[in-house]
Design an enzyme around this catalytic site. Structure first.
Site, mmCIF file in Angstrom:
data_model
loop_
_atom_site.group_PDB
_atom_site.id
_atom_site.type_symbol
_atom_site.label_atom_id
_atom_site.label_comp_id
_atom_site.label_asym_id
_atom_site.label_seq_id
_atom_site.Cartn_x
_atom_site.Cartn_y
_atom_site.Cartn_z
ATOM 1 N N GLU A 1 0.823 -1.209 0.000
ATOM 2 C CA GLU A 1 0.000 0.000 0.000
ATOM 3 C C GLU A 1 0.860 1.263 0.000
ATOM 4 O O GLU A 1 1.954 1.275 0.544
ATOM 5 C CB GLU A 1 -0.857 0.036 1.272
ATOM 6 C CG GLU A 1 -1.843 -1.083 1.342
ATOM 7 C CD GLU A 1 -2.570 -1.108 2.668
ATOM 8 O OE1 GLU A 1 -3.608 -1.753 2.735
ATOM 9 O OE2 GLU A 1 -2.103 -0.482 3.630
ATOM 10 N N CYS B 1 5.083 -4.571 15.934
ATOM 11 C CA CYS B 1 4.596 -3.663 16.981
ATOM 12 C C CYS B 1 3.148 -4.053 17.289
ATOM 13 O O CYS B 1 2.353 -4.285 16.364
ATOM 14 C CB CYS B 1 4.656 -2.209 16.511
ATOM 15 S SG CYS B 1 6.319 -1.687 16.077
ATOM 16 N N CYS C 1 -0.067 -2.428 15.672
ATOM 17 C CA CYS C 1 0.029 -2.105 14.247
ATOM 18 C C CYS C 1 -0.611 -3.173 13.364
ATOM 19 O O CYS C 1 -0.321 -4.364 13.506
ATOM 20 C CB CYS C 1 1.498 -1.932 13.885
ATOM 21 S SG CYS C 1 1.776 -1.751 12.126
ATOM 22 N N GLY D 1 6.415 -1.605 6.537
ATOM 23 C CA GLY D 1 7.809 -2.009 6.662
ATOM 24 C C GLY D 1 8.683 -1.011 7.382
ATOM 25 O O GLY D 1 8.296 0.134 7.637
ATOM 26 N N SER E 1 11.076 7.166 8.357
ATOM 27 C CA SER E 1 10.446 6.941 9.657
ATOM 28 C C SER E 1 10.877 5.564 10.165
ATOM 29 O O SER E 1 10.677 4.556 9.489
ATOM 30 C CB SER E 1 8.932 6.999 9.490
ATOM 31 O OG SER E 1 8.316 6.679 10.702
ATOM 32 N N HIS F 1 6.366 6.212 21.126
ATOM 33 C CA HIS F 1 5.199 5.533 21.706
ATOM 34 C C HIS F 1 5.244 5.301 23.213
ATOM 35 O O HIS F 1 4.201 5.015 23.815
ATOM 36 C CB HIS F 1 4.905 4.200 20.996
ATOM 37 C CG HIS F 1 4.799 4.340 19.509
ATOM 38 N ND1 HIS F 1 4.180 5.400 18.900
ATOM 39 C CD2 HIS F 1 5.246 3.563 18.496
ATOM 40 C CE1 HIS F 1 4.252 5.273 17.589
ATOM 41 N NE2 HIS F 1 4.903 4.173 17.319
ATOM 42 N N CYS G 1 1.415 6.406 10.823
ATOM 43 C CA CYS G 1 2.179 5.744 11.862
ATOM 44 C C CYS G 1 2.158 4.226 11.779
ATOM 45 O O CYS G 1 1.848 3.540 12.746
ATOM 46 C CB CYS G 1 1.683 6.192 13.226
ATOM 47 S SG CYS G 1 2.881 5.794 14.494
HETATM 48 S S1 SF4 Z 1 5.052 -1.051 10.120
HETATM 49 FE FE1 SF4 Z 1 5.974 0.291 11.706
HETATM 50 S S2 SF4 Z 1 4.521 0.230 13.409
HETATM 51 FE FE2 SF4 Z 1 4.035 -1.509 12.077
HETATM 52 S S3 SF4 Z 1 5.151 -3.269 12.921
HETATM 53 FE FE3 SF4 Z 1 6.450 -2.328 11.359
HETATM 54 S S4 SF4 Z 1 7.731 -0.861 12.477
HETATM 55 FE FE4 SF4 Z 1 6.017 -1.389 13.814
#
Ligand code: SF4
Length: 367
Positions: free
Chosen positions: A89, A123, A126, A179, A211, A236, A353
């Protein structure tokens, strides 16, 4: 199969010579791709027809296919399919403020890019982390997201009421989709070099943000690279245990070491760091969290963004109410942290995020 979008202009020129074509053919292809966003070799009308026919057999300039779009709250999510059948995405977002004072906010669109298929970091809040990890994206799959988004935007010059420039319509890129970009750094870095090439897409380093969930090695590499790329860090929680609970990667990349790596980064580059903070009701929105943040952040020049948690199916945590967010903002203000509340735009889109998910119009899409 030839995948020429993986190549820089210099490498493409070298390749032309090795296959017996004049080097300027590379410039012709490059111009079509990066200024007109044309990726169909048959439409590159200044190339010899015979060569175009030959190349059409096995040249792939765009290894992604747009399979769906979803629009909500001044953002559009694009769903792409890779050649091996994975889904990733990308999100086009209208931004609220300019990155630089000279920038016209009326012309500002940000593209949120994915760097991996899924994410291995898991995470716990997420959606991407929940669906697991398949593989890293190739350079041309990262670049393909930009080209396809630009192709979509060519048909929407007044998207979100903006008056977008006639050529490149995206003003900012953030690696904040699926990712962890530092776990695919070689490809991400190569893609950035191509995107910033002045003879091509020409976006400035200052308009690119990486990020990270806090990968120490990646932060060290970015410090060494010393290009004016922006760095955003998902924090966080200001507490080691709290952060490890939310982000398992911080067990191997501990909070203290992360802060040290960020100090080095800031001492070396002088650049401000953006801290991202997903607010989860009752988990990290207490007064003691605000106080912990003050102690952690006081040595830094930083921006602090808070994003209300987007509910993820199967996770029992709650989105904080507007009243609760207001209270947390007050706690932050009382300890001297000036926070920006990011609009929780795109609830269905679940953008922001690292919370991209793969629920599309009530149908599940596999990685
Ligand atoms: S995409 Fe970002 S928030 Fe989601 S598991 Fe991976 S590092 Fe963590």
């Amino acid at each position: 199969m030839k995948r020429w979008l993986n190549l820089s202009l210099e490498d493409l020129r070298t390749l032309m010579e090795t296959i017996g074509q004049p080097a300027h053919r590379a410039n012709q292809i490059w111009t079509w791709v990066w200024t007109k966003f044309v990726t169909d070799i048959q439409k590159m009308t200044d190339l010899p027809q015979k060569w175009r026919d030959e190349l059409s057999q096995d040249l792939v300039l765009l290894p992604l296919r747009l399979v769906d779009t979803l629009e909500e709250d001044e953002s559009i999510k694009l769903l792409f399919q890779t050649m091996d059948g994975h889904h990733i995405e990308t999100v086009i977002l209208k931004q609220d403020e300019a990155t630089e004072e000279t920038e016209d906010p009326k012309k500002r669109l940000t593209l949120c890019l994915s760097s991996q298929v899924g994410c291995p970091l898991g995470c716990v809040f997420c959606a991407t982390g929940k669906i697991g990890f398949a593989r890293n994206l190739e350079v041309d799959e990262i670049l393909g997201q930009v080209i396809l988004a630009e192709q979509v935007l060519q048909n929407h010059p007044h998207l979100f009421g903006l008056s977008l420039p006639s050529q490149r319509k995206i003003s900012n890129l953030v690696f904040m989709g699926m990712g962890e970009p530092f776990l695919n750094w070689e490809n991400v870095q190569k893609a950035i070099r191509i995107l910033t090439s002045p003879k091509g897409y020409g976006i400035g380093y200052r308009h690119i943000t990486i990020s990270t969930a806090g990968i120490l090695e990646g932060i060290h590499k970015l410090t060494e690279w010393n290009q004016p790329i922006r760095l955003a860090v998902s924090l966080h929680s200001p507490f080691r245990m709290g952060r490890e609970r939310l982000m398992p990667i911080s067990k191997t990349n501990p909070l203290d070491d992360l802060m040290m790596a960020l100090r080095e980064y800031q001492d070396h580059t002088g650049r401000r760091i953006t801290f991202e903070y997903t607010v989860i009701a009752g988990i990290n929105d207490r007064r003691e969290d605000a106080e912990g943040l003050r102690k952690l952040l006081f040595p830094f020049k930083y921006l602090f963004n808070i994003i209300p948690y987007n509910p993820v199916e199967g996770i029992e945590w709650e989105t904080p109410s507007p009243g609760r967010i207001k209270t947390f903002l007050r706690f932050l203000d009382e300890v001297g942290i000036s926070a920006t509340l990011r609009k929780s735009r795109g609830r269905k889109i679940a953008a922001g995020c690292g919370q991209l998910g793969l629920i599309w119009k009530n149908r599940e899409v596999k990685l």
